[in-house]
Write a protein that holds these residues in place. Structure first.
Motif, short mmCIF file in Angstrom:
data_model
loop_
_atom_site.label_atom_id
_atom_site.label_comp_id
_atom_site.label_asym_id
_atom_site.label_seq_id
_atom_site.Cartn_x
_atom_site.Cartn_y
_atom_site.Cartn_z
N GLU A 171 -46.87 -12.00 -3.86
CA GLU A 171 -45.61 -11.60 -4.60
C GLU A 171 -44.26 -12.43 -4.06
N SER A 172 -43.95 -13.20 -2.74
CA SER A 172 -42.93 -13.22 -1.85
C SER A 172 -43.11 -14.57 -2.98
N ASN A 173 -42.14 -15.86 -2.11
CA ASN A 173 -42.14 -16.53 -2.60
C ASN A 173 -42.34 -17.93 -2.88
N GLU A 174 -44.04 -17.36 -1.15
CA GLU A 174 -44.76 -18.36 -0.79
C GLU A 174 -44.83 -20.11 -1.87
N ARG A 175 -46.24 -19.10 -2.70
CA ARG A 175 -46.26 -19.84 -3.42
C ARG A 175 -45.96 -20.90 -4.23
N LEU A 176 -44.62 -20.15 -4.64
CA LEU A 176 -43.47 -20.96 -5.79
C LEU A 176 -43.20 -22.06 -4.48
N GLU A 177 -42.96 -21.94 -3.79
CA GLU A 177 -42.38 -22.86 -1.82
C GLU A 177 -43.23 -24.05 -2.23
N PHE A 178 -44.87 -23.30 -2.14
CA PHE A 178 -46.08 -24.60 -2.14
C PHE A 178 -45.27 -26.19 -3.11
N GLY A 213 -42.20 -25.95 -5.37
CA GLY A 213 -41.39 -26.72 -5.76
C GLY A 213 -41.11 -28.32 -4.53
N ASP A 214 -42.39 -27.43 -3.25
CA ASP A 214 -41.96 -28.73 -2.74
C ASP A 214 -42.78 -30.27 -3.17
N ARG A 215 -43.68 -30.42 -3.63
CA ARG A 215 -44.35 -30.86 -4.59
C ARG A 215 -43.27 -31.69 -5.58
N VAL A 216 -42.83 -31.03 -7.07
CA VAL A 216 -41.91 -30.87 -7.67
C VAL A 216 -39.94 -32.44 -7.23
N ALA A 254 -34.27 -23.50 3.61
CA ALA A 254 -35.17 -24.37 2.87
C ALA A 254 -36.50 -24.18 2.44
N ASP A 255 -36.88 -23.07 2.32
CA ASP A 255 -38.26 -22.36 1.69
C ASP A 255 -38.23 -21.40 0.16
N ALA A 256 -36.87 -21.50 0.66
CA ALA A 256 -36.40 -20.12 -0.69
C ALA A 256 -35.70 -22.06 -1.34
N CYS A 257 -35.57 -22.02 -1.13
CA CYS A 257 -35.07 -23.55 -2.34
C CYS A 257 -36.04 -24.05 -3.47
N ALA A 273 -38.49 -23.00 -3.30
CA ALA A 273 -39.39 -21.98 -4.44
C ALA A 273 -38.44 -21.77 -5.79
N LEU A 274 -37.36 -22.17 -5.56
CA LEU A 274 -37.01 -21.72 -6.05
C LEU A 274 -36.63 -23.25 -6.99
N ILE A 275 -36.92 -24.71 -6.74
CA ILE A 275 -37.05 -25.01 -7.64
C ILE A 275 -38.40 -25.11 -8.47
N GLY A 276 -39.32 -24.14 -7.62
CA GLY A 276 -40.42 -24.65 -8.47
C GLY A 276 -40.79 -23.73 -9.01
N ALA A 277 -39.78 -22.45 -9.68
CA ALA A 277 -39.11 -21.27 -10.44
C ALA A 277 -39.38 -22.70 -11.20
#
Length: 225
Positions: free
Chosen positions: A37-44, A46-49, A115-118, A120-124
């Motif tokens: 439920e954390s932002n780690e998967r979204l970070e994954f 967002g990094d690619r996006v 940086a990780d949260a940013c 993740a935000l892009i991933g979301a």
């Protein structure tokens, strides 16, 4: 979420849960559902996006530049320092869900967390509104950074080596000072020395730490001129 932060997103989430997850640091859900439920998967994601959108933009913005220059620009625009700077500019740190114990340790203001949260935000944004929603966010908040790149940045290690060679000095020497953190998320501290001068920096890989240390030492040396 403050009005200023909401405005920075320029997107109304169809699934507010995606935004909530993007703003949830792993320490906030420690021990629950394996941290999913954390932002780690979204970070994954967002990094690619982010990499795709910046690459797309660079090819459009610099139609005459060769791959090497584009690659150096890309590396600078998606690195941790840039992501953390964007996160601070939009007030992302204040919106993060972090437990009081971690808050007291200053986790909210760490470059790596921001940086990780940013990312993740892009991933979301991508998962909720597609590439266009993510593209609007990136082009809005990276525009100034990209426009200030009149020339493609040089690799810091190469730049430091050239600085030394131009002055007849020996090549810079790198040394790993410490390795910390779990195996899946290590932190390396690297020191670089050149003559009587030295600097240290951290990174999630040895290469990243070496580049940061080289950039720091080069800045010190040039400041003395």
């Amino acid at each position: 979420m403050t009005p200023a932060f909401a405005d920075a997103l320029d997107h109304r989430f169809q699934d507010p849960g995606l935004l909530a997850r993007a703003l949830t640091h792993r320490s906030h859900v420690k021990g629950r559902k394996g941290g999913l439920e954390s932002n780690e998967r979204l970070e994954f994601v967002g990094d690619r996006v982010l990499g795709l959108l910046i690459a797309e933009w660079l090819v459009e913005r610099f139609p005459e530049e060769r791959e090497g220059g584009l690659g150096r620009r890309l590396a600078r625009l998606v690195d941790r320092d840039t992501l953390a700077a964007v996160a601070r500019a939009i007030g992302l740190g204040a919106a993060l869900a972090i437990p009081p114990s971690e808050e007291a340790a200053g986790v909210r203001e760490r470059d790596s967390v921001l940086a990780d949260a940013c990312e993740a935000l892009i991933g979301a944004l991508y998962l909720d509104g597609g590439l266009e929603a993510a593209r609007r966010f990136v082009r809005r908040h990276w525009a100034g950074l990209l426009e200030r790149m009149a020339e493609a940045p040089r690799d810091p290690k190469t730049a430091l080596q050239e600085w030394a060679q131009a002055r007849g000095l020996p090549l810079p020497a790198y040394r790993t000072v410490a390795t910390e953190g779990p195996s899946h998320r290590p932190r390396f501290t690297v020191a670089v020395s050149l003559g009587d001068s030295a600097a240290e920096a951290q990174g999630t890989t040895k290469r990243e730490a070496e580049k940061r240390a080289a950039a720091r030492l080069l800045a010190q040396l040039e400041a003395r001129r």
